[in-house]
Scaffold this motif. Structure first.
Motif, PDB file in Angstrom:
ATOM      1  N   TYR A   1       8.555  78.107  40.808  1.00 52.44           N
ATOM      2  CA  TYR A   1       8.322  79.441  40.237  1.00 52.44           C
ATOM      3  C   TYR A   1       6.821  79.692  40.249  1.00 52.44           C
ATOM      4  O   TYR A   1       6.047  78.863  39.780  1.00 52.44           O
ATOM      5  CB  TYR A   1       8.881  79.508  38.817  1.00 52.44           C
ATOM      6  CG  TYR A   1      10.334  79.110  38.814  1.00 52.44           C
ATOM      7  CD1 TYR A   1      11.308  80.008  39.219  1.00 52.44           C
ATOM      8  CD2 TYR A   1      10.719  77.820  38.470  1.00 52.44           C
ATOM      9  CE1 TYR A   1      12.641  79.627  39.267  1.00 52.44           C
ATOM     10  CE2 TYR A   1      12.040  77.434  38.510  1.00 52.44           C
ATOM     11  CZ  TYR A   1      13.005  78.341  38.920  1.00 52.44           C
ATOM     12  OH  TYR A   1      14.316  77.978  38.978  1.00 52.44           O
TER      13      TYR A   1
ATOM     14  N   ARG B   1      -0.388  81.043  40.264  1.00 56.51           N
ATOM     15  CA  ARG B   1      -0.144  80.206  39.085  1.00 56.51           C
ATOM     16  C   ARG B   1       1.285  79.707  39.129  1.00 56.51           C
ATOM     17  O   ARG B   1       2.187  80.474  39.421  1.00 56.51           O
ATOM     18  CB  ARG B   1      -0.343  81.018  37.802  1.00 56.51           C
ATOM     19  CG  ARG B   1      -1.763  81.524  37.698  1.00 56.51           C
ATOM     20  CD  ARG B   1      -2.354  81.606  36.344  1.00 56.51           C
ATOM     21  NE  ARG B   1      -1.814  80.777  35.314  1.00 56.51           N
ATOM     22  CZ  ARG B   1      -1.763  81.135  34.041  1.00 56.51           C
ATOM     23  NH1 ARG B   1      -2.208  82.326  33.670  1.00 56.51           N
ATOM     24  NH2 ARG B   1      -1.296  80.325  33.120  1.00 56.51           N
ATOM     25  N   GLN B   2       1.485  78.444  38.840  1.00 54.89           N
ATOM     26  CA  GLN B   2       2.834  77.894  38.798  1.00 54.89           C
ATOM     27  C   GLN B   2       3.409  78.031  37.402  1.00 54.89           C
ATOM     28  O   GLN B   2       2.674  78.041  36.414  1.00 54.89           O
ATOM     29  CB  GLN B   2       2.833  76.426  39.195  1.00 54.89           C
ATOM     30  CG  GLN B   2       2.663  76.216  40.667  1.00 54.89           C
ATOM     31  CD  GLN B   2       2.988  74.779  41.061  1.00 54.89           C
ATOM     32  OE1 GLN B   2       3.112  73.892  40.223  1.00 54.89           O
ATOM     33  NE2 GLN B   2       3.132  74.564  42.343  1.00 54.89           N
ATOM     34  N   ALA B   3       4.721  78.123  37.347  1.00 55.41           N
ATOM     35  CA  ALA B   3       5.440  78.165  36.079  1.00 55.41           C
ATOM     36  C   ALA B   3       6.550  77.121  36.133  1.00 55.41           C
ATOM     37  O   ALA B   3       6.995  76.728  37.211  1.00 55.41           O
ATOM     38  CB  ALA B   3       6.012  79.556  35.845  1.00 55.41           C
ATOM     39  N   SER B   4       7.003  76.696  34.971  1.00 57.11           N
ATOM     40  CA  SER B   4       8.014  75.640  34.919  1.00 57.11           C
ATOM     41  C   SER B   4       9.444  76.162  35.065  1.00 57.11           C
ATOM     42  O   SER B   4      10.337  75.402  35.427  1.00 57.11           O
ATOM     43  CB  SER B   4       7.882  74.850  33.621  1.00 57.11           C
ATOM     44  OG  SER B   4       7.970  75.722  32.515  1.00 57.11           O
TER      45      SER B   4
ATOM     46  N   SER C   1       9.310  81.425  31.971  1.00 55.64           N
ATOM     47  CA  SER C   1       7.873  81.185  31.866  1.00 55.64           C
ATOM     48  C   SER C   1       7.112  82.010  32.904  1.00 55.64           C
ATOM     49  O   SER C   1       6.059  82.576  32.605  1.00 55.64           O
ATOM     50  CB  SER C   1       7.586  79.696  32.062  1.00 55.64           C
ATOM     51  OG  SER C   1       6.215  79.444  32.040  1.00 55.64           O
ATOM     52  N   ALA C   2       7.646  82.109  34.116  1.00 55.60           N
ATOM     53  CA  ALA C   2       7.012  82.918  35.162  1.00 55.60           C
ATOM     54  C   ALA C   2       6.943  84.381  34.734  1.00 55.60           C
ATOM     55  O   ALA C   2       5.923  85.048  34.922  1.00 55.60           O
ATOM     56  CB  ALA C   2       7.778  82.779  36.474  1.00 55.60           C
TER      57      ALA C   2
ATOM     58  N   LYS D   1       6.910  85.546  31.623  1.00 50.34           N
ATOM     59  CA  LYS D   1       5.939  85.664  30.525  1.00 50.34           C
ATOM     60  C   LYS D   1       4.506  85.678  31.046  1.00 50.34           C
ATOM     61  O   LYS D   1       3.675  86.451  30.580  1.00 50.34           O
ATOM     62  CB  LYS D   1       6.116  84.517  29.528  1.00 50.34           C
ATOM     63  CG  LYS D   1       7.297  84.675  28.628  1.00 50.34           C
ATOM     64  CD  LYS D   1       7.365  83.523  27.645  1.00 50.34           C
ATOM     65  CE  LYS D   1       8.578  83.632  26.770  1.00 50.34           C
ATOM     66  NZ  LYS D   1       8.672  82.525  25.823  1.00 50.34           N
ATOM     67  N   ILE D   2       4.222  84.820  32.020  1.00 51.66           N
ATOM     68  CA  ILE D   2       2.878  84.786  32.600  1.00 51.66           C
ATOM     69  C   ILE D   2       2.583  86.108  33.295  1.00 51.66           C
ATOM     70  O   ILE D   2       1.496  86.678  33.142  1.00 51.66           O
ATOM     71  CB  ILE D   2       2.734  83.599  33.585  1.00 51.66           C
ATOM     72  CG1 ILE D   2       2.796  82.268  32.822  1.00 51.66           C
ATOM     73  CG2 ILE D   2       1.437  83.703  34.377  1.00 51.66           C
ATOM     74  CD1 ILE D   2       2.958  81.047  33.713  1.00 51.66           C
TER      75      ILE D   2
ATOM     76  N   ALA E   1       6.177  87.808  39.938  1.00 52.19           N
ATOM     77  CA  ALA E   1       6.677  86.450  39.729  1.00 52.19           C
ATOM     78  C   ALA E   1       7.798  86.224  40.739  1.00 52.19           C
ATOM     79  O   ALA E   1       8.640  87.105  40.946  1.00 52.19           O
ATOM     80  CB  ALA E   1       7.198  86.278  38.311  1.00 52.19           C
TER      81      ALA E   1
END
Length: 79
Positions: free
Chosen positions: A7, A26-29, A33-34, A36-37, A50
């Motif tokens: 993600y 940017r990576q997300a878990s 989370s992606a 939200k970022i 995202a």
């Protein structure tokens, strides 16, 4: 061919000629989370997206990007 899903969030900036260029990834878990970022970054960039992407574990190539959420103007990843 083994693959895994990652993600990522990409902000987009305007170029001097009016085009769009991707900023620092940017990576997300996970997908939540992606998102939200991306929401947090949306007010600071002309566009933010995202994605969930399949990664070929052998070659490292990105396959099958899937848009999760977008804000503003974004560029086509396939281009």
């Amino acid at each position: 061919m083994a693959s895994t899903e990652k993600y990522i969030v990409l902000p987009f900036r305007k170029t001097a000629r009016g085009g769009l260029v991707a900023g620092e990834m940017r990576q997300a878990s996970n997908p939540a989370s992606a998102e939200k970022i991306a929401i947090a970054m949306a007010s600071r960039f002309p566009g933010v997206a995202a994605y969930a992407v399949r990664i070929d574990e052998e070659s490292g190539d990105m396959l099958e990007p899937r848009l999760l959420i977008k804000f503003g103007e974004i560029a086509d990843l396939a281009a």
